[in-house]
Design an enzyme around this catalytic site. Structure first.
Site, PDB file in Angstrom:
ATOM      1  N   TYR A  16      -5.042  -3.483   3.589  1.00 31.77           N
ATOM      2  CA  TYR A  16      -5.151  -2.499   4.679  1.00 31.77           C
ATOM      3  C   TYR A  16      -5.670  -2.883   5.794  1.00 31.77           C
ATOM      4  CZ  TYR A  16      -7.331   2.055   6.482  1.00 31.77           C
ATOM      5  OH  TYR A  16      -7.377   3.260   7.031  1.00 31.77           O
ATOM      6  N   LYS A  41      -0.830  -1.289   3.755  1.00 27.51           N
ATOM      7  CA  LYS A  41      -1.100   0.059   4.513  1.00 27.51           C
ATOM      8  C   LYS A  41      -1.254  -0.337   5.940  1.00 27.51           C
ATOM      9  CE  LYS A  41      -4.113   3.951   5.203  1.00 27.51           C
ATOM     10  NZ  LYS A  41      -5.591   4.687   4.926  1.00 27.51           N
ATOM     11  N   ILE A  75       0.128   6.581   3.339  1.00 22.87           N
ATOM     12  CA  ILE A  75      -1.212   6.788   2.641  1.00 22.87           C
ATOM     13  C   ILE A  75      -2.012   7.654   3.530  1.00 22.87           C
ATOM     14  CG2 ILE A  75      -3.236   5.846   1.999  1.00 22.87           C
ATOM     15  CD1 ILE A  75      -1.487   3.311   1.242  1.00 22.87           C
TER      16      ILE A  75
END
Length: 273
Positions: A102, A130, A169
């Protein structure tokens, strides 16, 4: 509600889920509870990242032990490290199981450059990234054959349909999962995207998850209890939310109750719990 409206996975204990306010015991318990209740119907990704490699390894080991399908890992924040340190950090957790890295520099204070992702991409456990830096970065990863999800709800339509992102997401999906599903999987739809942008802008008026917590309370989905340092959006924004719900249609939002404008004294703020 997310399962019924086509979400493919759920992040447990991320920023939106207030993992940063939980003890690790609470965190792992919640991951295990989610797997036990819903793991057969949806992928459960536990946010077991930390700015301490030791903590990240321990939490990830526990998360997989209680059944999570994948881990979400942030780069070390505040106590930032070098690029070589980032690689070592991720290589310490990747062998444990499927991993989404992420990248959100606005929160960590440090970008994860493509060179780091490309270096750790050898691992079969790298499920993807992400990415919150923007669509040019998403385009680069897609060209490299690396799966990437948009981390920006306001950009995710173009990320998906113009730059090849696998999806998003999403924060907004917590409120309107069916509409976000349509936005990601029913073809390019700039009209729907433009209809959702006022809600997305409202959600991020203050740092996430302040807006989402306020909205869920107004929809009667959660109790109006805030763990400090989060406090609800001011009254004017709560009134604005009611108009947004009516514009998009109450039927598209989670929950069954009518949306309400809550008063200040309807909220409970707690510092110790």
């Amino acid at each position: 509600m997310q399962i019924e409206h086509g979400a493919e996975g759920v992040i447990v204990g991320g920023t939106t889920g207030e993992g940063q306010l939980m003890s690790w015991d609470e965190h792992i318990m919640l991951i295990g509870h989610t797997v036990n209740c819903f793991g057969a119907s949806i992928k459960v990704i536990g946010n077991t990242g930390s700015n301490s490699t030791r903590e990240a390894m321990h939490a990830t080991e526990q998360g997989f032990a209680v059944g999570m399908h994948a881990a979400l890992h942030i780069n070390p924040y505040y106590g930032k490290t070098s690029l070589e340190g980032l690689i070592s950090h991720f290589e310490s957790v990747l062998p444990m199981g499927p991993t989404i890295i992420y990248n959100v520099p606005s929160r960590t204070g440090q970008d994860i450059p493509p060179s780091v992702i490309q270096t750790v991409a050898w691992s079969p456990n790298l499920a993807g990234v992400k990415e919150c830096v923007g669509n040019d970065r998403i385009d680069q990863y897609m060209s490299d054959g690396i799966t990437v999800w948009s981390g920006n709800d306001d950009q995710c339509h173009d990320s998906r349909w113009d730059y090849g992102a696998a999806g998003v997401i999403s924060v907004t999906s917590n409120l309107v999962p069916g509409l976000m599903r349509d936005l990601m999987f029913q073809g390019k739809n700039p009209l729907l995207n433009s209809k959702l942008l006022p809600l997305i802008d409202w959600l991020f008026h203050e740092p996430n998850p302040i807006g989402l917590n306020t909205a869920l309370a107004q929809l009667g989905v959660v109790r109006p209890v805030f763990r400090l340092p989060y406090v609800p959006l001011p009254l004017a924004k709560r009134v604005e939310f009611v108009s947004i719900v009516k514009e998009l249609g109450r039927e598209n939002f989670v929950g069954e109750k009518d949306v309400q404008v809550l008063d200040d004294n309807d909220f409970i703020l707690i510092g110790r719990y």
